[in-house]
Design a protein around this motif. Structure first.
Motif, PDB file in Angstrom:
ATOM      1  N   MET A   1      -6.005  -0.374   2.984  1.00 48.61           N
ATOM      2  CA  MET A   1      -4.890  -0.366   1.961  1.00 48.61           C
ATOM      3  C   MET A   1      -4.488   0.937   1.383  1.00 48.61           C
ATOM      4  N   VAL A   2      -3.178   1.129   1.115  1.00 44.99           N
ATOM      5  CA  VAL A   2      -2.723   2.384   0.578  1.00 44.99           C
ATOM      6  C   VAL A   2      -2.590   2.161  -1.044  1.00 44.99           C
TER       7      VAL A   2
ATOM      8  N   PHE B   1       3.018   1.357  -2.388  1.00 45.55           N
ATOM      9  CA  PHE B   1       4.097   1.240  -1.373  1.00 45.55           C
ATOM     10  C   PHE B   1       5.247   1.085  -1.922  1.00 45.55           C
TER      11      PHE B   1
ATOM     12  N   VAL C   1      -0.483  -5.449   2.214  1.00 45.53           N
ATOM     13  CA  VAL C   1      -0.319  -4.057   2.436  1.00 45.53           C
ATOM     14  C   VAL C   1      -0.939  -3.490   1.106  1.00 45.53           C
ATOM     15  N   ASP C   2      -0.513  -3.806  -0.096  1.00 44.32           N
ATOM     16  CA  ASP C   2      -1.222  -3.444  -1.245  1.00 44.32           C
ATOM     17  C   ASP C   2      -1.085  -4.148  -2.357  1.00 44.32           C
TER      18      ASP C   2
ATOM     19  N   THR D   1       3.151  -4.731   7.726  1.00 42.03           N
ATOM     20  CA  THR D   1       1.752  -4.279   7.692  1.00 42.03           C
ATOM     21  C   THR D   1       1.202  -2.847   8.426  1.00 42.03           C
ATOM     22  N   LYS D   2       2.130  -2.738   9.227  1.00 39.14           N
ATOM     23  CA  LYS D   2       2.008  -1.373  10.211  1.00 39.14           C
ATOM     24  C   LYS D   2       2.220  -0.121   9.314  1.00 39.14           C
TER      25      LYS D   2
ATOM     26  N   LYS E   1       0.596   1.545   7.497  1.00 43.42           N
ATOM     27  CA  LYS E   1      -0.422   2.600   7.112  1.00 43.42           C
ATOM     28  C   LYS E   1      -0.297   3.398   8.619  1.00 43.42           C
ATOM     29  N   ASP E   2       0.205   2.968   9.399  1.00 40.92           N
ATOM     30  CA  ASP E   2       0.432   3.891  10.843  1.00 40.92           C
ATOM     31  C   ASP E   2       1.530   5.029  10.624  1.00 40.92           C
TER      32      ASP E   2
ATOM     33  N   LEU F   1       1.225   7.062   8.187  1.00 37.22           N
ATOM     34  CA  LEU F   1       0.658   7.954   7.378  1.00 37.22           C
ATOM     35  C   LEU F   1       0.715   9.577   8.144  1.00 37.22           C
TER      36      LEU F   1
ATOM     37  N   GLU G   1       0.745  11.581   2.310  1.00 35.55           N
ATOM     38  CA  GLU G   1       0.646   9.951   2.535  1.00 35.55           C
ATOM     39  C   GLU G   1       1.394   9.514   0.884  1.00 35.55           C
TER      40      GLU G   1
ATOM     41  N   LEU H   1       4.952   7.595   1.215  1.00 30.09           N
ATOM     42  CA  LEU H   1       4.898   5.764   0.752  1.00 30.09           C
ATOM     43  C   LEU H   1       5.047   5.527  -0.438  1.00 30.09           C
TER      44      LEU H   1
END
Length: 312
Positions: A1-2, A5, A37-38, A284-285, A287-288, A290, A295, A299
């Protein structure tokens, strides 16, 4: 998780109009996917009041640029229909609609309503109505010129008209963010010289990396930065140097390293695109994307600042 977002452009209402499941769907994005995602998400949720048609214009542009370009008629009725989708999602408890700066602190999924193009507006004072409808992001153009501004596909890039200048000034006063996605170069430069608030490119990439009408050259990007605005790097494959996750990351790094890490954000255009980059197929991608040390800025933090400065 970030941590948080913010996506500067997703087409939830349009996707619903096209019969896709925007609540439980497993495609590019949905309410359920955003929850994964968050727990704290802001989506610039597009209102796209267009009806696709076939005509000489679409055929001419598609032939000229080598990829399909839609031609459209515009309808205020579609605007209202898409608004109803967003208000239903709120009543059903799936999202909350941003109405003020204070709403930014609410937990969960928040939608910031965004009108893509001024084609349905008859005069600049119509944005008083947009504010009453809680539409707080306004794209000046889609792929067509309007009475307010010229688009990226304009045959004569005349920029911001006198009425367009009044619209920008009033939007600043009302707390409506000006969005220059799809805008022509002259429009970008004119708006940046007039605005008193940060402006955004909700979904666009760097022309230095891919020469495409929807992308922005360094002069345009520098103008956005001078307003303290942000550029939302997008997943539109035709605007990327390569149709992969790497192509998106190249754009993020180019903006960050060339213009400053305070000015780069994400605007996927998910639910509005027919092709997705390899390795970045859905939300959902995220995070890739970052990049170590930046970050939060990429985001959410940069986009959050722009929202706050406009809504204040």
């Amino acid at each position: 998780m970030v941590h948080m977002f913010i996506d500067l452009h997703e087409d939830f209402a349009y996707a619903n109009q096209m019969g896709r499941d925007i609540i439980h769907g497993k495609g590019q994005s949905s309410i359920e996917m955003l929850k994964n995602v968050d727990s704290n998400v802001i989506i610039f949720s597009s209102i796209f009041p267009h009806i696709d048609v076939i005509n000489e214009r679409s055929a001419e542009l598609s032939s000229k640029y080598g990829f399909p370009i839609k031609s459209s008629n515009f309808s205020f009725d579609i605007l209202l229909s898409q608004l109803k989708v967003y208000y239903y999602l709120e009543r059903a408890g799936y999202v909350s609609i941003l109405r003020s700066k204070e709403d930014l602190k609410k937990p969960g999924i928040k939608f910031l309503l965004s009108l893509e193009g001024t084609d349905v507006l008859k005069e600049y004072e119509d944005i008083y109505i947009l504010k009453e409808l809680n539409v707080f992001n306004l794209g000046l153009t889609w792929n067509y010129d309007t009475k307010f501004a010229s688009s990226c596909f304009s045959k004569k890039d005349y920029g911001l008209t006198a009425e367009g200048e009044e619209l920008v000034k009033l939007a600043n006063k009302l707390g409506i963010i000006i969005d220059l996605a799809h805008a022509g170069k002259r429009t970008v430069l004119d708006v940046c010289s007039v605005t008193s608030k940060p402006v955004i490119i909700s979904h666009g990439n760097a022309k230095r990396l891919k020469d495409h009408e929807r992308n922005y050259d360094d002069e345009e990007l520098e103008c956005i930065v001078k307003t303290r605005g942000v550029i939302g790097i997008t997943a539109i494959t035709s605007t990327l140097p390569e149709k992969t996750l790497k192509g998106i990351i190249e754009n993020i790094k180019y903006i960050g390293e060339s213009f400053g890490w305070d000015y780069v954000a994400i605007g996927t255009d998910f639910l509005g695109i027919s092709e997705v980059p390899q390795g970045f197929e859905n939300v959902t991608k995220i995070k890739d994307l970052l990049i170590e040390g930046h970050e939060d800025q990429i985001l959410w933090r940069n986009a959050y600042r722009v929202i706050e400065e406009n809504l204040s």
